[in-house]
Design a protein around this motif. Structure first.
Motif, PDB file in Angstrom:
ATOM      1  N   GLY A  13       0.787  -1.226   0.000  1.00 53.92           N
ATOM      2  CA  GLY A  13       0.000   0.000   0.000  1.00 53.92           C
ATOM      3  C   GLY A  13       0.811   1.263   0.000  1.00 53.92           C
ATOM      4  N   LEU A  14       1.825   1.338  -0.835  1.00 50.98           N
ATOM      5  CA  LEU A  14       2.674   2.523  -0.856  1.00 50.98           C
ATOM      6  C   LEU A  14       2.019   3.674  -1.590  1.00 50.98           C
ATOM      7  CD1 LEU A  14       6.073   0.862  -1.670  1.00 50.98           C
ATOM      8  CD2 LEU A  14       5.401   1.916   0.482  1.00 50.98           C
ATOM      9  N   VAL A  15       2.377   4.864  -1.183  1.00 49.52           N
ATOM     10  CA  VAL A  15       1.967   6.059  -1.903  1.00 49.52           C
ATOM     11  C   VAL A  15       2.989   6.330  -3.001  1.00 49.52           C
ATOM     12  CG1 VAL A  15       0.830   7.029   0.109  1.00 49.52           C
ATOM     13  CG2 VAL A  15       3.221   7.528  -0.271  1.00 49.52           C
ATOM     14  N   SER A  16       2.781   7.355  -3.751  1.00 52.17           N
ATOM     15  CA  SER A  16       3.702   7.695  -4.826  1.00 52.17           C
ATOM     16  C   SER A  16       5.076   8.015  -4.281  1.00 52.17           C
ATOM     17  CB  SER A  16       3.169   8.926  -5.586  1.00 52.17           C
ATOM     18  OG  SER A  16       1.921   8.613  -6.161  1.00 52.17           O
ATOM     19  N   PRO A  17       6.138   7.755  -5.033  1.00 50.87           N
ATOM     20  CA  PRO A  17       7.489   8.033  -4.573  1.00 50.87           C
ATOM     21  C   PRO A  17       7.685   9.500  -4.216  1.00 50.87           C
ATOM     22  CG  PRO A  17       7.535   6.661  -6.529  1.00 50.87           C
ATOM     23  CD  PRO A  17       6.120   7.125  -6.361  1.00 50.87           C
ATOM     24  N   SER A  18       8.689   9.734  -3.380  1.00 53.01           N
ATOM     25  CA  SER A  18       8.977  11.074  -2.895  1.00 53.01           C
ATOM     26  C   SER A  18       9.689  11.903  -3.952  1.00 53.01           C
ATOM     27  CB  SER A  18       9.898  10.959  -1.686  1.00 53.01           C
ATOM     28  OG  SER A  18      11.162  10.515  -2.123  1.00 53.01           O
ATOM     29  N   SER A  19      10.081  13.100  -3.553  1.00 48.81           N
ATOM     30  CA  SER A  19      10.946  13.927  -4.376  1.00 48.81           C
ATOM     31  C   SER A  19      12.285  13.227  -4.547  1.00 48.81           C
ATOM     32  CB  SER A  19      11.153  15.287  -3.701  1.00 48.81           C
ATOM     33  OG  SER A  19       9.924  15.944  -3.514  1.00 48.81           O
ATOM     34  N   TYR A  24      25.623  12.196  -1.619  1.00 51.26           N
ATOM     35  CA  TYR A  24      26.760  13.011  -1.206  1.00 51.26           C
ATOM     36  C   TYR A  24      27.615  12.193  -0.243  1.00 51.26           C
ATOM     37  CZ  TYR A  24      24.574  14.406   3.324  1.00 51.26           C
ATOM     38  OH  TYR A  24      24.009  14.444   4.583  1.00 51.26           O
ATOM     39  N   LYS A  25      28.767  12.693   0.109  1.00 48.56           N
ATOM     40  CA  LYS A  25      29.750  12.037   0.966  1.00 48.56           C
ATOM     41  C   LYS A  25      30.471  10.868   0.279  1.00 48.56           C
ATOM     42  CE  LYS A  25      27.200  13.075   5.234  1.00 48.56           C
ATOM     43  NZ  LYS A  25      26.520  12.494   6.410  1.00 48.56           N
ATOM     44  N   LYS A  48      25.405  12.318  -9.652  1.00 49.21           N
ATOM     45  CA  LYS A  48      24.637  12.834 -10.790  1.00 49.21           C
ATOM     46  C   LYS A  48      23.210  12.299 -10.827  1.00 49.21           C
ATOM     47  CE  LYS A  48      28.685  13.384 -13.815  1.00 49.21           C
ATOM     48  NZ  LYS A  48      29.296  12.978 -15.123  1.00 49.21           N
ATOM     49  N   ASP A  49      22.977  11.184 -10.129  1.00 50.54           N
ATOM     50  CA  ASP A  49      21.662  10.538 -10.173  1.00 50.54           C
ATOM     51  C   ASP A  49      20.645  11.250  -9.287  1.00 50.54           C
ATOM     52  OD1 ASP A  49      22.370   8.337 -11.881  1.00 50.54           O
ATOM     53  OD2 ASP A  49      23.451   7.474 -10.170  1.00 50.54           O
ATOM     54  N   GLU A  50      19.401  11.240  -9.727  1.00 48.52           N
ATOM     55  CA  GLU A  50      18.296  11.694  -8.906  1.00 48.52           C
ATOM     56  C   GLU A  50      17.570  10.451  -8.398  1.00 48.52           C
ATOM     57  OE1 GLU A  50      15.852  14.418 -11.050  1.00 48.52           O
ATOM     58  OE2 GLU A  50      17.298  16.060 -10.817  1.00 48.52           O
ATOM     59  N   ILE A  51      17.548  10.281  -7.086  1.00 51.55           N
ATOM     60  CA  ILE A  51      17.066   9.045  -6.474  1.00 51.55           C
ATOM     61  C   ILE A  51      15.741   9.281  -5.771  1.00 51.55           C
ATOM     62  CG2 ILE A  51      17.629   7.235  -4.802  1.00 51.55           C
ATOM     63  CD1 ILE A  51      20.601   8.083  -5.266  1.00 51.55           C
ATOM     64  N   SER A  52      14.723   8.557  -6.181  1.00 54.58           N
ATOM     65  CA  SER A  52      13.413   8.652  -5.548  1.00 54.58           C
ATOM     66  C   SER A  52      13.209   7.476  -4.605  1.00 54.58           C
ATOM     67  CB  SER A  52      12.307   8.666  -6.611  1.00 54.58           C
ATOM     68  OG  SER A  52      12.368   9.858  -7.375  1.00 54.58           O
ATOM     69  N   LYS A  83      21.238  12.933   0.580  1.00 54.49           N
ATOM     70  CA  LYS A  83      21.019  14.298   1.052  1.00 54.49           C
ATOM     71  C   LYS A  83      19.516  14.573   1.111  1.00 54.49           C
ATOM     72  CE  LYS A  83      22.963  18.924   0.464  1.00 54.49           C
ATOM     73  NZ  LYS A  83      23.858  19.757  -0.362  1.00 54.49           N
ATOM     74  N   THR A  84      18.892  14.135   2.219  1.00 48.37           N
ATOM     75  CA  THR A  84      17.439  14.287   2.369  1.00 48.37           C
ATOM     76  C   THR A  84      17.058  15.513   3.197  1.00 48.37           C
ATOM     77  OG1 THR A  84      17.371  12.941   4.387  1.00 48.37           O
ATOM     78  CG2 THR A  84      17.136  11.786   2.262  1.00 48.37           C
TER      79      THR A  84
END
Length: 234
Positions: A13-19, A24-25, A48-52, A83-84
């Motif tokens: 029952g997950l909702v849509s992925p986050s931002s 980093y590090k 370089k990746d954008e991770i949801s 980096k959240t």
């Protein structure tokens, strides 16, 4: 300080992925099949990746941070490298469905500790309440039906980092072979740590514990090599 088992993790029952979040590090970070460094590497992320993330879960501790995020690629990445903007949850907790054959010694995975609202007093086993030692003493008494206490069979078991020595003095087996219903024990840190082995899955153990998070109950999946194992009941 601070169930012969087959365990499968799934999302319910997950909702849509986050931002999307950034690495980093590190120049690159492994995303693994389980929330631990013993999990198989599924893919590698770079800054370089954008991770949801679809959810987060407690797992192996990485630089004092036990939180891991499950990505939309279906693998787990240590929160330490993401980096959240927070050290805590930024999305919902992962739901787990455990396919576990019943094991009377280990019992259900739940917070049944009787002193959770009465921390910093002394329990009937002569340990401070809400500490890891008090919780495990409770589990040995309630689940194994052994009258364990701080002076069990003679020696003072004391802090968690002396439990292995006390066990050996009394003829209780200490080894590197976890089974559900045994005690996970570590000498790391000033006082060490003990936890309850709820299940064993491959090269990992699922442990229940108190005071890994201050005076609180938690469940973690960690590599077997994290602990020694005390078999109070053979």
């Amino acid at each position: 300080m601070k169930f012969f088992a087959i365990v499968a993790l799934c999302i319910v029952g997950l909702v849509s992925p986050s931002s999307a979040y950034k690495i980093y590090k590190a120049d690159e970070v492994n995303c693994r099949s389980t929330p631990s460094t013993s999990g198989k590497v599924v893919r590698v992320y770079t800054p370089k990746d954008e991770i949801s993330l679809v959810c987060q879960i407690s797992g192996e501790t990485i630089f004092k941070n036990a939180l891991w995020g499950k990505t939309t690629d279906g693998c787990y990445i240590a929160d330490y490298y993401l980096k959240t903007g927070s050290d805590g949850y930024v999305v919902g907790k992962c739901k787990t469905a455990n396919k576990i054959k019943s094991n009377k010694k280990a019992g259900p995975i739940k917070d049944d500790y009787p002193y959770k609202e009465k921390c910093d007093s002394v329990d009937k086993w002569n340990y401070y309440t809400c500490q890891c030692t008090s919780f495990v003493a409770w589990r040995i008494n309630s689940r194994l039906k052994i009258k364990f206490h701080n002076m069990y069979k003679g020696p003072n078991w004391g802090n968690a980092n002396t439990w292995d020595n006390a066990a050996r003095k009394t003829g209780v087996t200490v080894d590197d072979k976890p089974v559900p219903g045994c005690v996970a024990q570590s000498n790391a840190g000033k006082y060490g740590h003990v936890a309850w082995v709820a299940a064993v899955s491959g090269n990992n153990v699922i442990i229940e514990e108190y005071n890994w998070v201050k005076n609180k109950y938690s469940v973690r999946t960690v590599p077997k090599s994290t602990f020694n194992y005390i078999h109070v009941k053979h």
